[in-house]
Each structure stands twice: as structure tokens, then as C-alpha cells.
Scaffold this motif. Structure first.
Motif, PDB file in Angstrom:
ATOM      1  N   LEU A 168     -24.272 -52.446  -0.962  1.00 33.42           N
ATOM      2  CA  LEU A 168     -22.903 -52.985  -0.980  1.00 33.42           C
ATOM      3  C   LEU A 168     -22.901 -54.330  -1.992  1.00 33.42           C
ATOM      4  O   LEU A 168     -21.973 -54.471  -2.826  1.00 33.42           O
ATOM      5  CB  LEU A 168     -22.126 -53.634   0.280  1.00 33.42           C
ATOM      6  N   ASP A 212     -22.815 -52.778  -5.367  1.00 33.92           N
ATOM      7  CA  ASP A 212     -21.411 -52.589  -5.682  1.00 33.92           C
ATOM      8  C   ASP A 212     -20.571 -53.933  -6.024  1.00 33.92           C
ATOM      9  O   ASP A 212     -19.862 -53.875  -7.236  1.00 33.92           O
ATOM     10  CB  ASP A 212     -20.630 -51.948  -4.594  1.00 33.92           C
ATOM     11  N   ILE A 244     -17.668 -48.428  -2.907  1.00 35.27           N
ATOM     12  CA  ILE A 244     -17.909 -48.982  -1.601  1.00 35.27           C
ATOM     13  C   ILE A 244     -17.997 -47.681  -0.760  1.00 35.27           C
ATOM     14  O   ILE A 244     -18.988 -47.743   0.028  1.00 35.27           O
ATOM     15  CB  ILE A 244     -16.862 -50.024  -1.145  1.00 35.27           C
TER      16      ILE A 244
END
Length: 220
Positions: free
Chosen positions: A17, A20, A194
């Protein structure tokens, strides 16, 4: 469900994450003109973010294929084939190219602010989706309860991915306003990144899972 959600798995998800969000942040800097070069945009084909996305999708395919061999379950193979198609579709633009061909062959007309090619692309996605999910559905029927629960979770994640990859993409094309256009592009590609990270994390967790037979019986 017998899926190991330990600190190591959580750290792995956090790393995915963070990466991302880093790509999404760089994309925002690109939109603001702070950084230049289209490769920094998450919307650019074969850009830095998209290559990273391909790598994650490849991981999903490999992890599910290994699970299919290790546990000798066809359900994991069927899901692996679905994500293999998504990987090839993203990298080779299968639905775009076939969609353009179908639009020309059937002489489709633009409607509702959408191009004829958009309707062709939607038809291609629906066709491949029907074939692949038919295989998944048949595999689901011969799976045990644990694998059915896993499939349900994967299905939810794929539906979320489709919502942003197909339906938000349609809005992205249909709405002409520049600022909203940029917002939809960021929402579509950022959300896809995500969601794919969550799928990577989930399939990685499956490989480390400890199956408890009593849990399987308890879910019957």
C-alpha cells in the motif's frame, strides 16, 4: 477460515500500500506539473506504475498456480487463469484491440457519450468474464467449504476491481469535463492499484494458511 493473518502478512500489505500511495502521489505531482514525463502518470501504458501493477498481477497468477499444484485443487487453477487473463489484458490491451475490431465489424454506433469502441470493449470483457467465471463456477461446485469461502472473498475483490476497471472507466470516457476527467482517471487507476495489492496480500496469506478441519466442519 484458517487463513494466517499475522504480523508478517500485515507488514507485506503495508509495504504494498505504501508503494501504491507513492505512485499515486507522484501521479498527483505530474498533474500539478511538479514532475514531468508521462511515465510518472499511473494512466500511462507501460509507465512506472503500470509495470509495478503487472508485477503484482504476475505474483497473483504464480501464487494461485502454486497453490493449485501444492493442494491439488482445480479451484485455485481456475482463479489463476482469470488473473492470467487480466494480466495479459492489461499488458497486451486485449479488450481494447478486440473491442475496436468488433466495433468495426458490427458497425456499432456511438451512444450516451461513449464511443463505438467502448461498446465493443464491454462486449469483449463480458465474453471473457462469462467463460472464465463459468470455469470458476464449475470448480466451485466440487470444492470443499474452505475453498468456497476463499472463492467468495476473491469474487468480492474481483467485483470491486471490475467496478473501477470497467464502470468507472466508462464514466471516465463519457464525462468530457477536464477536471472531472482527471479525477476519474486518478480514481480508476489508483483504486485498481490498491485492490490488486489486497489480492496479492490475500493470495500470499493463503499460501501460509493453516487449515483447521474443525473450522471447515463448523462452516458447513
Amino acid at each position: 477460515m484458517g487463513i494466517a493473518i499475522d504480523k508478517e502478512n500485515t507488514k507485506f500489505l503495508n509495504l504494498l500500500l505504501i508503494a501504491d500511495l507513492a505512485f499515486i502521489s507522484v501521479h498527483c505531482f505530474y498533474l500539478l506539473g511538479i514532475v514531468t514525463g508521462p511515465l510518472y502518470s499511473i494512466e500511462t501504458d507501460m509507465g512506472y506504475a503500470e509495470i509495478y501493477q503487472y508485477i503484482k498481477e504476475c505474483w497473483i497468477v504464480v501464487l494461485l498456480f502454486i497453490l493449485a499444484i501444492d493442494r491439488r485443487r482445480i479451484i485455485y487453477l481456475s482463479w489463476s487463469l482469470l488473473f492470467m487473463y487480466l494480466l495479459f489484458d492489461d499488458s497486451l490491451q486485449i479488450h481494447e484491440r478486440l473491442g475496436e475490431y468488433l466495433a468495426q465489424y458490427f458497425e456499432l454506433k456511438p451512444m450516451f457519450g461513449l464511443r463505438a469502441q467502448d461498446f465493443g470493449e464491454l462486449g469483449v470483457s463480458m465474453l471473457f468474464g462469462f467463460l472464465l467465471f463459468s470455469f470458476i463456477g464449475a470448480s466451485y461446485l466440487v470444492s470443499d467449504n474452505l475453498e468456497k469461502q476463499i472463492s467468495k472473498r476473491l469474487f468480492i475483490l474481483v467485483v470491486l476491481l471490475a467496478c473501477f476497471g470497467i464502470f468507472v472507466d466508462i464514466l471516465h470516457t463519457a464525462i468530457p469535463w477536464d477536471q472531472v476527467f482527471e479525477l476519474f482517471g486518478l480514481l480508476e487507476d489508483g483504486a485498481e492499484m490498491i485492490i490488486v495489492s489486497f489480492i496479492v496480500w490475500f493470495t500470499f496469506s493463503l499460501g501460509k494458511s493453516q487449515v483447521n478441519p474443525s473450522e471447515i466442519q463448523g462452516n458447513n
